[in-house]
Design a protein around this motif. Structure first.
Motif, PDB file in Angstrom:
ATOM      1  N   SER A   1      41.061  21.398   3.952  1.00  0.00           N
ATOM      2  CA  SER A   1      41.336  21.704   5.357  1.00  0.00           C
ATOM      3  C   SER A   1      40.126  22.335   6.030  1.00  0.00           C
ATOM      4  N   THR A   2      39.495  23.288   5.351  1.00  0.00           N
ATOM      5  CA  THR A   2      38.326  23.977   5.906  1.00  0.00           C
ATOM      6  C   THR A   2      37.177  23.000   6.133  1.00  0.00           C
ATOM      7  N   LEU A   3      36.985  22.090   5.209  1.00  0.00           N
ATOM      8  CA  LEU A   3      35.928  21.087   5.358  1.00  0.00           C
ATOM      9  C   LEU A   3      36.160  20.186   6.568  1.00  0.00           C
ATOM     10  N   GLU A   4      37.428  19.996   6.928  1.00  0.00           N
ATOM     11  CA  GLU A   4      37.773  19.137   8.061  1.00  0.00           C
ATOM     12  C   GLU A   4      37.888  19.916   9.369  1.00  0.00           C
ATOM     13  N   GLY A   5      37.579  21.210   9.342  1.00  0.00           N
ATOM     14  CA  GLY A   5      37.573  22.007  10.571  1.00  0.00           C
ATOM     15  C   GLY A   5      38.743  22.945  10.738  1.00  0.00           C
ATOM     16  N   GLY A   6      39.773  22.817   9.900  1.00  0.00           N
ATOM     17  CA  GLY A   6      40.922  23.725   9.972  1.00  0.00           C
ATOM     18  C   GLY A   6      40.698  24.888   9.024  1.00  0.00           C
ATOM     19  N   LYS A   7      39.969  25.877   9.471  1.00  0.00           N
ATOM     20  CA  LYS A   7      39.508  26.941   8.576  1.00  0.00           C
ATOM     21  C   LYS A   7      40.663  27.778   8.022  1.00  0.00           C
ATOM     22  N   MET A   8      40.660  27.889   6.700  1.00  0.00           N
ATOM     23  CA  MET A   8      41.682  28.648   5.982  1.00  0.00           C
ATOM     24  C   MET A   8      41.038  29.795   5.209  1.00  0.00           C
ATOM     25  N   ARG A   9      41.851  30.810   4.942  1.00  0.00           N
ATOM     26  CA  ARG A   9      41.437  31.912   4.069  1.00  0.00           C
ATOM     27  C   ARG A   9      42.510  32.080   2.999  1.00  0.00           C
ATOM     28  N   VAL A  10      42.079  32.068   1.747  1.00  0.00           N
ATOM     29  CA  VAL A  10      42.994  32.216   0.621  1.00  0.00           C
ATOM     30  C   VAL A  10      43.167  33.703   0.345  1.00  0.00           C
ATOM     31  N   ILE A  11      44.423  34.161   0.294  1.00  0.00           N
ATOM     32  CA  ILE A  11      44.667  35.608   0.222  1.00  0.00           C
ATOM     33  C   ILE A  11      45.323  36.069  -1.075  1.00  0.00           C
ATOM     34  N   ALA A  12      46.007  35.169  -1.790  1.00  0.00           N
ATOM     35  CA  ALA A  12      46.751  35.625  -2.970  1.00  0.00           C
ATOM     36  C   ALA A  12      46.986  34.490  -3.955  1.00  0.00           C
ATOM     37  N   LYS A  13      46.940  34.829  -5.213  1.00  0.00           N
ATOM     38  CA  LYS A  13      47.247  33.888  -6.297  1.00  0.00           C
ATOM     39  C   LYS A  13      48.736  33.975  -6.612  1.00  0.00           C
ATOM     40  N   VAL A  14      49.388  32.835  -6.755  1.00  0.00           N
ATOM     41  CA  VAL A  14      50.806  32.795  -7.116  1.00  0.00           C
ATOM     42  C   VAL A  14      50.992  32.214  -8.512  1.00  0.00           C
ATOM     43  N   ALA A  15      50.154  31.262  -8.893  1.00  0.00           N
ATOM     44  CA  ALA A  15      50.162  30.713 -10.253  1.00  0.00           C
ATOM     45  C   ALA A  15      48.750  30.809 -10.806  1.00  0.00           C
TER      46      ALA A  15
ATOM     47  N   THR B   1      33.198  21.240  -3.035  1.00  0.00           N
ATOM     48  CA  THR B   1      33.641  22.604  -3.319  1.00  0.00           C
ATOM     49  C   THR B   1      33.051  23.570  -2.309  1.00  0.00           C
ATOM     50  N   LEU B   2      33.736  24.687  -2.115  1.00  0.00           N
ATOM     51  CA  LEU B   2      33.241  25.761  -1.253  1.00  0.00           C
ATOM     52  C   LEU B   2      33.223  27.052  -2.058  1.00  0.00           C
ATOM     53  N   PRO B   3      32.298  27.959  -1.738  1.00  0.00           N
ATOM     54  CA  PRO B   3      32.145  29.175  -2.552  1.00  0.00           C
ATOM     55  C   PRO B   3      33.284  30.179  -2.366  1.00  0.00           C
ATOM     56  N   TYR B   4      33.490  30.933  -3.408  1.00  0.00           N
ATOM     57  CA  TYR B   4      34.490  32.012  -3.455  1.00  0.00           C
ATOM     58  C   TYR B   4      34.346  32.948  -2.263  1.00  0.00           C
ATOM     59  N   GLU B   5      33.108  33.357  -1.981  1.00  0.00           N
ATOM     60  CA  GLU B   5      32.857  34.344  -0.921  1.00  0.00           C
ATOM     61  C   GLU B   5      33.262  33.830   0.451  1.00  0.00           C
ATOM     62  N   GLU B   6      33.202  32.536   0.657  1.00  0.00           N
ATOM     63  CA  GLU B   6      33.560  31.955   1.950  1.00  0.00           C
ATOM     64  C   GLU B   6      35.058  31.765   2.115  1.00  0.00           C
ATOM     65  N   MET B   7      35.764  31.464   1.013  1.00  0.00           N
ATOM     66  CA  MET B   7      37.159  31.049   1.106  1.00  0.00           C
ATOM     67  C   MET B   7      38.176  32.139   0.789  1.00  0.00           C
ATOM     68  N   VAL B   8      37.819  33.105  -0.043  1.00  0.00           N
ATOM     69  CA  VAL B   8      38.804  34.081  -0.528  1.00  0.00           C
ATOM     70  C   VAL B   8      38.597  35.432   0.129  1.00  0.00           C
ATOM     71  N   ASP B   9      39.676  35.987   0.688  1.00  0.00           N
ATOM     72  CA  ASP B   9      39.663  37.368   1.177  1.00  0.00           C
ATOM     73  C   ASP B   9      40.266  38.239   0.087  1.00  0.00           C
ATOM     74  N   THR B  10      39.427  38.985  -0.606  1.00  0.00           N
ATOM     75  CA  THR B  10      39.899  39.785  -1.746  1.00  0.00           C
ATOM     76  C   THR B  10      40.466  41.140  -1.342  1.00  0.00           C
ATOM     77  N   THR B  11      40.154  41.594  -0.133  1.00  0.00           N
ATOM     78  CA  THR B  11      40.537  42.955   0.252  1.00  0.00           C
ATOM     79  C   THR B  11      42.052  43.125   0.334  1.00  0.00           C
ATOM     80  N   ILE B  12      42.748  42.095   0.778  1.00  0.00           N
ATOM     81  CA  ILE B  12      44.194  42.197   0.997  1.00  0.00           C
ATOM     82  C   ILE B  12      44.939  42.327  -0.333  1.00  0.00           C
ATOM     83  N   ALA B  13      44.663  41.424  -1.268  1.00  0.00           N
ATOM     84  CA  ALA B  13      45.337  41.469  -2.564  1.00  0.00           C
ATOM     85  C   ALA B  13      44.933  42.705  -3.363  1.00  0.00           C
ATOM     86  N   THR B  14      43.688  43.134  -3.203  1.00  0.00           N
ATOM     87  CA  THR B  14      43.230  44.334  -3.913  1.00  0.00           C
ATOM     88  C   THR B  14      44.001  45.562  -3.441  1.00  0.00           C
ATOM     89  N   LYS B  15      44.188  45.693  -2.139  1.00  0.00           N
ATOM     90  CA  LYS B  15      44.949  46.826  -1.596  1.00  0.00           C
ATOM     91  C   LYS B  15      46.425  46.735  -2.003  1.00  0.00           C
TER      92      LYS B  15
END
Length: 351
Positions: A110-124, A328-342
């Protein structure tokens, strides 16, 4: 008539201040009836989650819903099943849901096609994918799959793509060249194909793997989660604009997920209990065995929602190898770690 008259007489005999207070109170009751106060549920923030399919792999989400952990965070969460792993992206971009739960790679496409997403949490954090076979067949390594006929779902199901990726990347061989024959079948037909001899083994998700054991007399002979290792297999993601405008809601949502994962790892009955409610048509013995498989297979049910760089790199390699990512896209660009960490610090298990 008499009761009304008595009521009027009683009111007229009251002092002026008392009459005024009583009339004000009666008026307030009338206004309350006309304009009722909002209930607790009405005061919660409403959000919709678009899940790819309804599957036991997503039980941390179902636990947060069934155990009212979202409600404790002030959220009213509605679940909508999209019917395919790519569909939740379209649902989010159309503003028909706020959170997506699906294969992590879909956020990248989605992000590559212009619909920018941020991954916030792992479920599996792993894959509940097992090889099942008749008693006596031993599968000790990927090499033991060479020359076998394997019943699977139809491509591009992970029942084919994940073993193919592992055989190539870890086993060091191409399945086709090694005589592996994937027998692609509709849902529910894999165990029967092994039972009647059309396939040597089947590769199936739970609950299907546990159905093969309890109803077809098969055995679990291999776990692909053990070979795959830690991976952000299924995740929650949101659009970048939604995250920027609704950070507090996203935090509360992730808090509940962290709380649910803690409950699953501290209450030995929680997974089975939630699953019986969420999947009432699945036989109790299947749920019991499946719950055990989920909770004892390493990484599948995360201890907390934090996505590590190791998790991210693993899913990028997996999806690239399976051919489901354009890039592929880098971890730093796609994942917001602050939310799950808190969320983990405040409500979850640290490790």
């Amino acid at each position: 008539m008499t009761s009304k008259k008595t009521e009027t007489t009683s009111l007229s005999t009251l002092s002026a201040p008392t009459r005024r207070n009583l009339l004000l109170g009666t008026g307030a009751l009338g206004l309350a009836a006309a304009f009722p106060m909002p209930s607790i549920a009405q005061s919660r923030t409403k959000v919709i989650v678009s899940e790819a399919i309804h599957i036991a792999l997503y039980t941390p989400l179902y636990t947060a819903m069934r155990k009212d952990l979202f409600a404790k965070q002030g959220l009213d969460v509605e679940l909508s099943t999209a019917g395919g792993i790519a569909v939740p992206v379209s649902v989010l971009l159309a503003n028909r849901a706020q959170f997506a739960l699906t294969g992590t790679g879909m956020s990248v496409n989605s992000t590559l096609e212009g619909g920018k997403m941020r991954v916030i949490a792992k479920v599996a954090g792993g894959i509940s994918l097992f090889a099942i076979a008749k008693p006596g067949l031993k599968i000790n390594s990927l090499a033991d799959l060479k020359g076998k006929t394997i019943a699977t779902l139809r491509f591009p199901s992970n029942t084919i793509s994940t073993p193919t990726y592992l055989m190539r990347s870890i086993g060091g061989f191409d399945p086709k060249e090694a005589g592996v024959n994937f027998l692609e079948l509709p849902p529910g037909a894999q165990a029967a194909a092994v039972k009647d001899g059309r396939a040597d083994l089947a590769i199936a998700f739970d609950w299907d793997a546990s159905i093969g054991v309890t109803q077809f007399g098969l055995e679990v002979v291999y776990s692909f989660a053990d070979t795959l290792g830690p991976i952000a297999f299924s995740s929650i993601f949101v659009t970048e604009p939604y995250l920027k405008s609704n950070g507090e809601t996203v935090q509360k949502f992730t808090n509940a997920l962290a709380d649910a994962m803690k409950l699953l790892h501290t209450d030995p009955n929680a997974f089975e209990e939630v699953s019986r409610q969420e999947f009432p048509s699945v036989a109790p013995e299947v749920v019991k065995l499946g719950a055990k498989n989920f909770m004892t297979t390493k990484n599948v049910v995360p201890r907390n929602p934090i996505i590590t760089k190791e998790d991210w790199d693993a899913i990028m390699k997996h999806e690239s190898g399976a051919g489901t990512l354009k890039k592929t896209l880098p971890y730093e660009e796609m994942v917001d770690t602050t939310i799950a960490t808190k969320a983990t610090a405040d409500f979850g298990l640290k490790s």
